[in-house]
Design an enzyme around this catalytic site. Sequence first.
Site, PDB file in Angstrom:
ATOM      1  N   HIS A  27       1.266   5.074 -12.199  1.00 14.71           N
ATOM      2  CA  HIS A  27       1.508   4.009 -11.224  1.00 14.71           C
ATOM      3  C   HIS A  27       0.185   3.338 -10.879  1.00 14.71           C
ATOM      4  CE1 HIS A  27       4.002   2.030  -8.136  1.00 14.71           C
ATOM      5  NE2 HIS A  27       2.876   2.004  -7.433  1.00 14.71           N
ATOM      6  N   ASP A  75      12.254   3.359   0.812  1.00 10.57           N
ATOM      7  CA  ASP A  75      11.012   2.724   0.359  1.00 10.57           C
ATOM      8  C   ASP A  75      11.283   1.341  -0.194  1.00 10.57           C
ATOM      9  OD1 ASP A  75       8.165   2.604  -0.569  1.00 10.57           O
ATOM     10  OD2 ASP A  75       9.202   2.464  -2.480  1.00 10.57           O
ATOM     11  N   ARG A 122       7.486  -4.837   4.384  1.00  8.84           N
ATOM     12  CA  ARG A 122       6.039  -4.840   4.621  1.00  8.84           C
ATOM     13  C   ARG A 122       5.407  -6.116   4.092  1.00  8.84           C
ATOM     14  NH1 ARG A 122       4.459  -0.336   1.218  1.00  8.84           N
ATOM     15  NH2 ARG A 122       2.351  -1.132   1.492  1.00  8.84           N
ATOM     16  N   SER A 168       4.451   5.072   0.179  1.00 13.18           N
ATOM     17  CA  SER A 168       5.352   4.294  -0.664  1.00 13.18           C
ATOM     18  C   SER A 168       5.261   4.755  -2.111  1.00 13.18           C
ATOM     19  CB  SER A 168       4.990   2.805  -0.565  1.00 13.18           C
ATOM     20  OG  SER A 168       5.738   2.043  -1.484  1.00 13.18           O
ATOM     21  N   LYS A 185       8.222   7.371  -4.266  1.00 15.53           N
ATOM     22  CA  LYS A 185       8.881   7.005  -5.518  1.00 15.53           C
ATOM     23  C   LYS A 185       8.600   8.028  -6.612  1.00 15.53           C
ATOM     24  CE  LYS A 185       7.280   2.671  -5.723  1.00 15.53           C
ATOM     25  NZ  LYS A 185       6.877   2.138  -4.430  1.00 15.53           N
TER      26      LYS A 185
END
Length: 434
Positions: A82, A161, A168, A183, A187
């Site tokens: 990520h 999320d 956000r 966040s 995930k």
Amino acid sequence: MNILEIIEKKRNKNELTKQEIEFFINGYVKEEVADYQVSALVMAMFLNGLTKQETTYLTLAMANSGEILDLSKLDKIIVDKHSTGGVGDKVSICLLPLVASIGVPVAKMSGRGLGFTGGTVDKLNSIPGYKTDIDINSFVKNVDNIGISMISQTINLAPADKKLYALRDSISCVENISLIASSIMSKKIASGADKIVLDVTCGKGAFMKNIDDAKLLANEMIEIGRLVDRETVCVLTNMDEPLGYAVGNNLEVIEAIEFLKGSMPQDLKDVVLELGSHMINLAGLGENLEENKVKLLENIKNGNGFKKFVEMVKNQGGDIAFLQDVDKFPKAKYIKPVVAIKEGYIYEMNAEDIGKVACNLGAGRVKKEDVIDYTVGIKLCKKVSNKVLQGECLAYVYANDVKSLELSISKLQDIIKIGDNKIERLSTIFGICR
């Protein structure tokens, strides 16, 4: 328990309990707590900060707000990757088919564009026919059958999320270490990966503007990973200027395709090889990071990385003719150069400002309901430290209306700064946290 009391408590800089955080998260998912109340609470969290304990509680509450994907039946070590976000960041599209071609199973759920940063899902959706919204059973089956699947975050995995991610952005509460950490890790926990490699971007085009904040974010995510038994490695990377040359959805997909065919911009190559070497290591397929990089380069050279990408796209309904011939991708109505107004050396190309120009062209979202234009964006011709001549092309703007085209050209001539003296480019890789 009352949501107003929770908002007031956080507004007054007091620590929330596990039960209070779970109450607000579960209430938001069930639509028992209103958007405007969650906005107020998130703003209080953003302004007053979260303790490590609150961050952990928030992460777990969001991960547990939906289904936790169990990939243990695959009987393989699943490694996820990520990025904390950037401009021109097409790393996942280059990297993940490449590591999958070496035998590292990839189960990847990605997000959509957030503010001035692009989203991997938006980029993949620019490939005609490619389905990012497949069901969980198909997702797991794809990983089992061909070793890779890249999809959008499903409604059943960390739904809290998904809602907070969009909220956000809409209330300017993105750049907060605890909220970003929770966040990302929610995930990762929900999507079932055994090991996690994180690209923590740092610089003008990242949410973390300096190396100290990037390290804080990295260490916070590593600590969350430790608490939930997910080994996590963070690679700190430079995002002062856009990564590679393309900024915009199908432009970045085309650059990724060319990368997998062997045309590799040096900064993009550095990031892909560094992240990939750690993914191979965590998967137990190679302890020596430098040797792992050699393996990755070999699968660029022999075409196996590109073949795996084609296999994934075909498997998820995409038209692979566009991968074989990138000229098939739809093009913007107007493509016009940005030329240098003076001779000299480029000393700054602010990635955030360039990302905002691309966003305003239609490549990103200003509001969460905005529709993406896959054809628009910017293709840079130069990088920081490059010499340029007066009248030489600095970039091309891809636009679908004349007004945004001309405005973008004007802005880019200000953003791409040229001086008399050559400066040395910063390293692409700032460090490793584990």
